[in-house]
Design a protein around this motif. Structure first.
Motif, PDB file in Angstrom:
ATOM      1  N   GLU A  39      -7.572   7.546   0.487  1.00 48.51           N
ATOM      2  CA  GLU A  39      -8.300   6.905   1.572  1.00 48.51           C
ATOM      3  C   GLU A  39      -7.478   5.801   2.238  1.00 48.51           C
ATOM      4  O   GLU A  39      -7.591   5.568   3.428  1.00 48.51           O
ATOM      5  CB  GLU A  39      -9.613   6.313   1.065  1.00 48.51           C
ATOM      6  CG  GLU A  39     -10.439   5.756   2.202  1.00 48.51           C
ATOM      7  CD  GLU A  39     -11.870   5.490   1.825  1.00 48.51           C
ATOM      8  OE1 GLU A  39     -12.529   4.831   2.615  1.00 48.51           O
ATOM      9  OE2 GLU A  39     -12.322   5.931   0.755  1.00 48.51           O
ATOM     10  N   ILE A  40      -6.646   5.135   1.476  1.00 53.88           N
ATOM     11  CA  ILE A  40      -5.901   4.003   2.016  1.00 53.88           C
ATOM     12  C   ILE A  40      -4.626   4.454   2.704  1.00 53.88           C
ATOM     13  O   ILE A  40      -4.371   4.141   3.855  1.00 53.88           O
ATOM     14  CB  ILE A  40      -5.576   2.994   0.892  1.00 53.88           C
ATOM     15  CG1 ILE A  40      -6.886   2.428   0.334  1.00 53.88           C
ATOM     16  CG2 ILE A  40      -4.693   1.870   1.416  1.00 53.88           C
ATOM     17  CD1 ILE A  40      -6.720   1.625  -0.937  1.00 53.88           C
ATOM     18  N   PHE A  66       0.818  -1.209   0.000  1.00 53.35           N
ATOM     19  CA  PHE A  66       0.000   0.000   0.000  1.00 53.35           C
ATOM     20  C   PHE A  66       0.855   1.263   0.000  1.00 53.35           C
ATOM     21  O   PHE A  66       0.441   2.297  -0.511  1.00 53.35           O
ATOM     22  CB  PHE A  66      -0.989  -0.007   1.162  1.00 53.35           C
ATOM     23  CG  PHE A  66      -2.107  -0.986   0.949  1.00 53.35           C
ATOM     24  CD1 PHE A  66      -2.977  -0.839  -0.116  1.00 53.35           C
ATOM     25  CD2 PHE A  66      -2.277  -2.064   1.792  1.00 53.35           C
ATOM     26  CE1 PHE A  66      -3.998  -1.739  -0.344  1.00 53.35           C
ATOM     27  CE2 PHE A  66      -3.299  -2.974   1.579  1.00 53.35           C
ATOM     28  CZ  PHE A  66      -4.150  -2.811   0.514  1.00 53.35           C
ATOM     29  N   GLN A  67       2.064   1.177   0.539  1.00 51.68           N
ATOM     30  CA  GLN A  67       2.976   2.312   0.436  1.00 51.68           C
ATOM     31  C   GLN A  67       3.358   2.533  -1.023  1.00 51.68           C
ATOM     32  O   GLN A  67       3.499   3.676  -1.454  1.00 51.68           O
ATOM     33  CB  GLN A  67       4.213   2.088   1.311  1.00 51.68           C
ATOM     34  CG  GLN A  67       3.896   2.201   2.785  1.00 51.68           C
ATOM     35  CD  GLN A  67       5.046   1.753   3.670  1.00 51.68           C
ATOM     36  OE1 GLN A  67       5.974   1.083   3.229  1.00 51.68           O
ATOM     37  NE2 GLN A  67       4.979   2.123   4.935  1.00 51.68           N
ATOM     38  N   CYS A  68       3.507   1.454  -1.772  1.00 50.70           N
ATOM     39  CA  CYS A  68       3.768   1.579  -3.213  1.00 50.70           C
ATOM     40  C   CYS A  68       2.588   2.243  -3.906  1.00 50.70           C
ATOM     41  O   CYS A  68       2.762   3.055  -4.814  1.00 50.70           O
ATOM     42  CB  CYS A  68       4.056   0.209  -3.828  1.00 50.70           C
ATOM     43  SG  CYS A  68       5.651  -0.478  -3.341  1.00 50.70           S
ATOM     44  N   LEU A  69       1.379   1.917  -3.475  1.00 47.64           N
ATOM     45  CA  LEU A  69       0.184   2.563  -4.024  1.00 47.64           C
ATOM     46  C   LEU A  69       0.234   4.068  -3.772  1.00 47.64           C
ATOM     47  O   LEU A  69      -0.085   4.857  -4.647  1.00 47.64           O
ATOM     48  CB  LEU A  69      -1.080   1.968  -3.396  1.00 47.64           C
ATOM     49  CG  LEU A  69      -2.389   2.640  -3.750  1.00 47.64           C
ATOM     50  CD1 LEU A  69      -3.436   1.602  -4.119  1.00 47.64           C
ATOM     51  CD2 LEU A  69      -2.892   3.479  -2.591  1.00 47.64           C
ATOM     52  N   TYR A 123      -7.884  -0.878   5.466  1.00 43.82           N
ATOM     53  CA  TYR A 123      -7.653   0.536   5.229  1.00 43.82           C
ATOM     54  C   TYR A 123      -8.843   1.267   4.617  1.00 43.82           C
ATOM     55  O   TYR A 123      -8.905   2.472   4.679  1.00 43.82           O
ATOM     56  CB  TYR A 123      -6.463   0.715   4.269  1.00 43.82           C
ATOM     57  CG  TYR A 123      -5.220   0.002   4.701  1.00 43.82           C
ATOM     58  CD1 TYR A 123      -4.339   0.601   5.595  1.00 43.82           C
ATOM     59  CD2 TYR A 123      -4.922  -1.272   4.235  1.00 43.82           C
ATOM     60  CE1 TYR A 123      -3.196  -0.051   6.002  1.00 43.82           C
ATOM     61  CE2 TYR A 123      -3.773  -1.921   4.638  1.00 43.82           C
ATOM     62  CZ  TYR A 123      -2.917  -1.314   5.521  1.00 43.82           C
ATOM     63  OH  TYR A 123      -1.790  -1.957   5.920  1.00 43.82           O
ATOM     64  N   PHE A 124      -9.733   0.534   4.022  1.00 47.27           N
ATOM     65  CA  PHE A 124     -10.734   1.137   3.162  1.00 47.27           C
ATOM     66  C   PHE A 124     -12.087   1.178   3.849  1.00 47.27           C
ATOM     67  O   PHE A 124     -12.555   0.158   4.342  1.00 47.27           O
ATOM     68  CB  PHE A 124     -10.808   0.309   1.871  1.00 47.27           C
ATOM     69  CG  PHE A 124     -11.090   1.100   0.638  1.00 47.27           C
ATOM     70  CD1 PHE A 124     -10.267   2.122   0.255  1.00 47.27           C
ATOM     71  CD2 PHE A 124     -12.185   0.794  -0.138  1.00 47.27           C
ATOM     72  CE1 PHE A 124     -10.506   2.836  -0.902  1.00 47.27           C
ATOM     73  CE2 PHE A 124     -12.451   1.496  -1.286  1.00 47.27           C
ATOM     74  CZ  PHE A 124     -11.599   2.524  -1.666  1.00 47.27           C
ATOM     75  N   SER A 125     -12.746   2.313   3.863  1.00 46.19           N
ATOM     76  CA  SER A 125     -14.014   2.428   4.578  1.00 46.19           C
ATOM     77  C   SER A 125     -15.225   2.090   3.703  1.00 46.19           C
ATOM     78  O   SER A 125     -16.283   1.788   4.213  1.00 46.19           O
ATOM     79  CB  SER A 125     -14.173   3.843   5.141  1.00 46.19           C
ATOM     80  OG  SER A 125     -14.225   4.782   4.092  1.00 46.19           O
ATOM     81  N   LYS A 126     -15.057   2.142   2.390  1.00 50.22           N
ATOM     82  CA  LYS A 126     -16.169   1.857   1.484  1.00 50.22           C
ATOM     83  C   LYS A 126     -16.292   0.357   1.237  1.00 50.22           C
ATOM     84  O   LYS A 126     -15.316  -0.364   1.295  1.00 50.22           O
ATOM     85  CB  LYS A 126     -15.940   2.528   0.126  1.00 50.22           C
ATOM     86  CG  LYS A 126     -15.848   4.007   0.168  1.00 50.22           C
ATOM     87  CD  LYS A 126     -15.494   4.526  -1.210  1.00 50.22           C
ATOM     88  CE  LYS A 126     -15.133   5.988  -1.133  1.00 50.22           C
ATOM     89  NZ  LYS A 126     -14.494   6.453  -2.340  1.00 50.22           N
TER      90      LYS A 126
END
Length: 142
Positions: free
Chosen positions: A122-123, A56-59, A76-79
């Motif tokens: 968001e993440i 996710f750091q790469c994201l 990490y994601f609320s949706k």
């Protein structure tokens, strides 16, 4: 033709498991220095991961990524998100994975950043110098 690497977590040894699946088609790596890990990841065209904060750091820096089981490990994601999306899918369908990887690799970098920005904020937001964290600490100390 692409070369496949498996970069294991520190203090984990998945070499025999990974080699049993991929055999000689994969190079297993253990890199313990965090800067060397990121340097390695930055110098490759695609990062694939299952549930990894490093992925996710790469994201967050808009690296081309593919995540397996992202909805399942959705810390990490609320949706509520679909089972498959722009950078994620299950890893049980090889043809779908192959198709998704080639699609990701075909994106021009600017378009990829545009697509990922819908999710990255968001993440995990990139803050290279930790300015946000430093400001919070500074405000607390004042």
């Amino acid at each position: 033709r692409y070369k496949l690497f498996f970069l294991d977590r520190d203090n984990a040894n998945n070499k025999s498991f990974v080699k049993s699946i991929f055999g000689k088609d994969l190079e297993y790596l253990e890199i313990h220095n965090i800067k060397k890990k990121f340097n390695f990841l930055n110098n490759n065209s695609l990062v694939a991961f299952a549930h990894s904060s490093m992925g996710f750091q790469c994201l967050s820096i808009f690296k081309k990524i593919i995540s397996f089981n992202f909805p399942k490990y959705n810390f990490y994601f609320s949706k509520k998100i679909k089972k498959s999306g722009i950078f994620w899918c299950d890893f049980d369908n090889y043809k779908m994975i192959e198709k998704k990887i080639f699609k990701i690799l075909s994106y021009k970098q600017l378009k990829w950043q545009e697509e990922l920005s819908r999710y990255s904020n968001e993440i995990l937001v990139y803050d290279g110098d930790n300015k946000t964290k430093k400001n919070i600490i500074k405000n607390i100390l004042n």
